[in-house]
Design an enzyme around this catalytic site. Structure first.
Site, mmCIF file in Angstrom:
data_model
loop_
_atom_site.group_PDB
_atom_site.id
_atom_site.type_symbol
_atom_site.label_atom_id
_atom_site.label_comp_id
_atom_site.label_asym_id
_atom_site.label_seq_id
_atom_site.Cartn_x
_atom_site.Cartn_y
_atom_site.Cartn_z
ATOM 1 N N LYS A 131 -80.413 103.726 -16.836
ATOM 2 C CA LYS A 131 -81.250 103.803 -15.641
ATOM 3 C C LYS A 131 -82.038 105.119 -15.631
ATOM 4 O O LYS A 131 -81.746 106.033 -16.406
ATOM 5 C CB LYS A 131 -80.358 103.658 -14.402
ATOM 6 C CG LYS A 131 -79.645 102.297 -14.324
ATOM 7 C CD LYS A 131 -78.713 102.201 -13.119
ATOM 8 C CE LYS A 131 -78.023 100.849 -13.057
ATOM 9 N NZ LYS A 131 -77.103 100.752 -11.891
ATOM 10 N N TYR A 157 -81.895 91.861 -10.488
ATOM 11 C CA TYR A 157 -80.907 92.070 -9.421
ATOM 12 C C TYR A 157 -80.959 90.945 -8.381
ATOM 13 O O TYR A 157 -80.550 91.148 -7.242
ATOM 14 C CB TYR A 157 -81.120 93.432 -8.757
ATOM 15 C CG TYR A 157 -80.449 94.588 -9.482
ATOM 16 C CD1 TYR A 157 -79.142 94.479 -9.984
ATOM 17 C CD2 TYR A 157 -81.094 95.812 -9.645
ATOM 18 C CE1 TYR A 157 -78.524 95.536 -10.638
ATOM 19 C CE2 TYR A 157 -80.483 96.879 -10.297
ATOM 20 C CZ TYR A 157 -79.194 96.733 -10.791
ATOM 21 O OH TYR A 157 -78.582 97.788 -11.426
ATOM 22 N N ASN A 181 -75.582 105.660 -10.925
ATOM 23 C CA ASN A 181 -74.425 105.418 -11.802
ATOM 24 C C ASN A 181 -74.835 105.180 -13.264
ATOM 25 O O ASN A 181 -74.062 104.656 -14.050
ATOM 26 C CB ASN A 181 -73.533 104.301 -11.239
ATOM 27 C CG ASN A 181 -74.267 102.992 -11.066
ATOM 28 O OD1 ASN A 181 -75.406 102.846 -11.515
ATOM 29 N ND2 ASN A 181 -73.621 102.032 -10.428
ATOM 30 N N HIS A 229 -76.612 100.086 -16.440
ATOM 31 C CA HIS A 229 -76.307 98.707 -16.074
ATOM 32 C C HIS A 229 -75.747 98.025 -17.316
ATOM 33 O O HIS A 229 -76.199 98.298 -18.425
ATOM 34 C CB HIS A 229 -77.562 97.950 -15.636
ATOM 35 C CG HIS A 229 -77.367 96.465 -15.705
ATOM 36 N ND1 HIS A 229 -76.733 95.763 -14.704
ATOM 37 C CD2 HIS A 229 -77.640 95.567 -16.678
ATOM 38 C CE1 HIS A 229 -76.648 94.491 -15.068
ATOM 39 N NE2 HIS A 229 -77.193 94.344 -16.258
ATOM 40 N N GLU A 248 -80.125 87.811 -18.515
ATOM 41 C CA GLU A 248 -80.755 89.139 -18.494
ATOM 42 C C GLU A 248 -81.474 89.441 -19.819
ATOM 43 O O GLU A 248 -82.538 90.047 -19.825
ATOM 44 C CB GLU A 248 -79.691 90.205 -18.210
ATOM 45 C CG GLU A 248 -79.132 90.085 -16.790
ATOM 46 C CD GLU A 248 -77.895 90.952 -16.552
ATOM 47 O OE1 GLU A 248 -77.520 91.733 -17.458
ATOM 48 O OE2 GLU A 248 -77.313 90.846 -15.457
HETATM 49 P P1 ATP Z 1 -74.966 97.190 -12.514
HETATM 50 O O1 ATP Z 1 -75.325 95.764 -12.144
HETATM 51 O O2 ATP Z 1 -76.019 98.195 -12.156
HETATM 52 O O3 ATP Z 1 -74.435 97.282 -13.904
HETATM 53 P P2 ATP Z 1 -72.444 96.801 -11.386
HETATM 54 O O4 ATP Z 1 -72.468 95.461 -12.040
HETATM 55 O O5 ATP Z 1 -71.307 97.736 -11.730
HETATM 56 O O6 ATP Z 1 -73.731 97.620 -11.648
HETATM 57 P P3 ATP Z 1 -73.283 95.535 -8.966
HETATM 58 O O7 ATP Z 1 -72.334 95.040 -7.953
HETATM 59 O O8 ATP Z 1 -73.990 94.563 -9.823
HETATM 60 O O9 ATP Z 1 -72.522 96.639 -9.818
HETATM 61 O O10 ATP Z 1 -74.365 96.417 -8.192
HETATM 62 C C1 ATP Z 1 -75.631 96.694 -8.762
HETATM 63 C C2 ATP Z 1 -76.047 98.103 -8.405
HETATM 64 O O11 ATP Z 1 -76.257 98.191 -7.002
HETATM 65 C C3 ATP Z 1 -74.965 99.156 -8.705
HETATM 66 O O12 ATP Z 1 -75.111 99.685 -9.996
HETATM 67 C C4 ATP Z 1 -75.210 100.208 -7.654
HETATM 68 O O13 ATP Z 1 -76.184 101.147 -8.071
HETATM 69 C C5 ATP Z 1 -75.755 99.424 -6.489
HETATM 70 N N1 ATP Z 1 -74.700 99.127 -5.529
HETATM 71 C C6 ATP Z 1 -73.708 98.223 -5.649
HETATM 72 N N2 ATP Z 1 -72.909 98.207 -4.571
HETATM 73 C C7 ATP Z 1 -73.409 99.134 -3.742
HETATM 74 C C8 ATP Z 1 -73.049 99.621 -2.458
HETATM 75 N N3 ATP Z 1 -71.999 99.123 -1.799
HETATM 76 N N4 ATP Z 1 -73.814 100.594 -1.902
HETATM 77 C C9 ATP Z 1 -74.888 101.094 -2.548
HETATM 78 N N5 ATP Z 1 -75.291 100.683 -3.764
HETATM 79 C C10 ATP Z 1 -74.572 99.735 -4.350
HETATM 80 MG MG MG Z 2 -74.070 94.114 -11.839
#
Ligand code: ATP
Ligand code: MG
Length: 137
Positions: free
Chosen positions: A9, A49, A112, A115, A126
């Site tokens: 990211k 997303y 974080n 992805h 994806e």
């Molecule tokens: P990614 O899809 O980015 O790999 P992930 O699969 O670990 O992350 P997801 O649940 O898919 O987590 O969430 C996508 C992204 O949305 C996360 O990487 C984070 O940056 C953001 N996100 C997820 N949950 C929250 C939350 N409760 N509050 C704020 N941001 C969130």
């Molecule tokens: Mg995810």
């Protein structure tokens, strides 16, 4: 063999972590099958997303992914989807185990760093989105 999608990211690119993250992936004996540094297209990010479209953080995560260059990478290997998810660590870096990318380099959920696809079906969807031309190997 599986292929999964990794995104570094904007925060990871800005912090010069492209090499460190790629080094760890290669050290694990996973293969980089496609790699590009790009400014992400907003429509692709919204589609990427899509599962989070109704969530309160949707606009913020889309804005963030579009805020600077990202690296998109296809990674191939045995159990690559699970292997990469485990290497990246928990979504919220404060919960991420030390030794994971997020556990070693990130502190907050809104930055974080990476992805990675959550399961093989998500990976296929994806990869088609980010690499419509297919992978190089
Ligand atoms: P990614 O899809 O980015 O790999 P992930 O699969 O670990 O992350 P997801 O649940 O898919 O987590 O969430 C996508 C992204 O949305 C996360 O990487 C984070 O940056 C953001 N996100 C997820 N949950 C929250 C939350 N409760 N509050 C704020 N941001 C969130
Ligand atoms: Mg995810």
């Amino acid at each position: 063999m599986e292929t999964t999608l990794v995104l570094i990211k904007p925060g990871g690119v800005a912090r010069n972590l492209i090499g460190e993250i790629t080094r760890r992936i290669e050290a694990r004996d996973l293969q980089v099958a496609a790699l590009v540094l790009m400014k992400a297209d907003r429509a692709i990010v919204e589609e990427h997303y899509g599962e989070h479209r109704e969530k309160p953080f949707f606009a913020d995560v889309v804005d963030y992914l579009c805020s600077g260059p990202v690296v998109a990478m296809a990674v191939t290997g045995t159990n690559a989807v699970k292997a990469i998810r485990t290497m990246m660590g928990a979504t919220n870096p404060i919960e991420a185990t030390p030794g994971t990318i997020r556990g070693d380099f990130a502190l907050t959920i809104d930055d974080n760093l990476t992805h990675s696809s959550s399961d093989p079906e998500a990976a296929a969807r994806e990869l088609a989105l980010w690499f419509p031309e297919g992978t190089v190997r």
